[in-house]
Design a protein around this motif. Structure first.
Motif: not given
Length: 110
Positions: A17-19, A31-34
């Motif tokens: 996903v583009h930032k 975000l959990l991914s961070e």
């Protein structure tokens, strides 16, 4: 059926996903991914390790570290510093292992 053939060609591809498409985050949100790869330290400065994964759980998400699972609850997570890539925690005795296991787990890479 043609749509299944098209879908099979996508197996193994990675979705990104583009930032600019990420949601706007308010102060204190992330975000959990961070969290992946962030260092986890206690309020006293003891290094717990890095976040290897975030496990979704019905009650609350769990940070996966080499030394154990840390519940994503305000009583344990004191600060998430996105700039320093650091999570400050306050943990009760016995929640995580006192030492890092000798056999290190492979870290998930982005």
């Amino acid at each position: 059926m043609e749509h299944i053939d098209v879908a099979e060609k996508l197996v193994g591809l990675q979705l990104a996903v583009h930032k600019d498409w990420k949601p706007h985050l308010e102060e204190g949100e992330f975000l959990l991914s961070e969290l992946l790869g962030m260092n986890v330290v206690t309020e006293a400065g003891e290094v717990i390790g890095e976040v290897l994964d975030v496990m979704e759980n019905p009650a609350h998400d769990l940070l996966v570290t080499e030394r154990g699972l840390i519940p994503m609850r305000r009583e344990f997570i004191k600060e998430v510093d996105r700039q320093k890539r650091q999570i400050v925690v306050s943990l009760p005795k016995g929640l995580i292992s006192e030492e890092v296991p000798k056999k290190r787990r492979l870290r998930w890479r982005r």
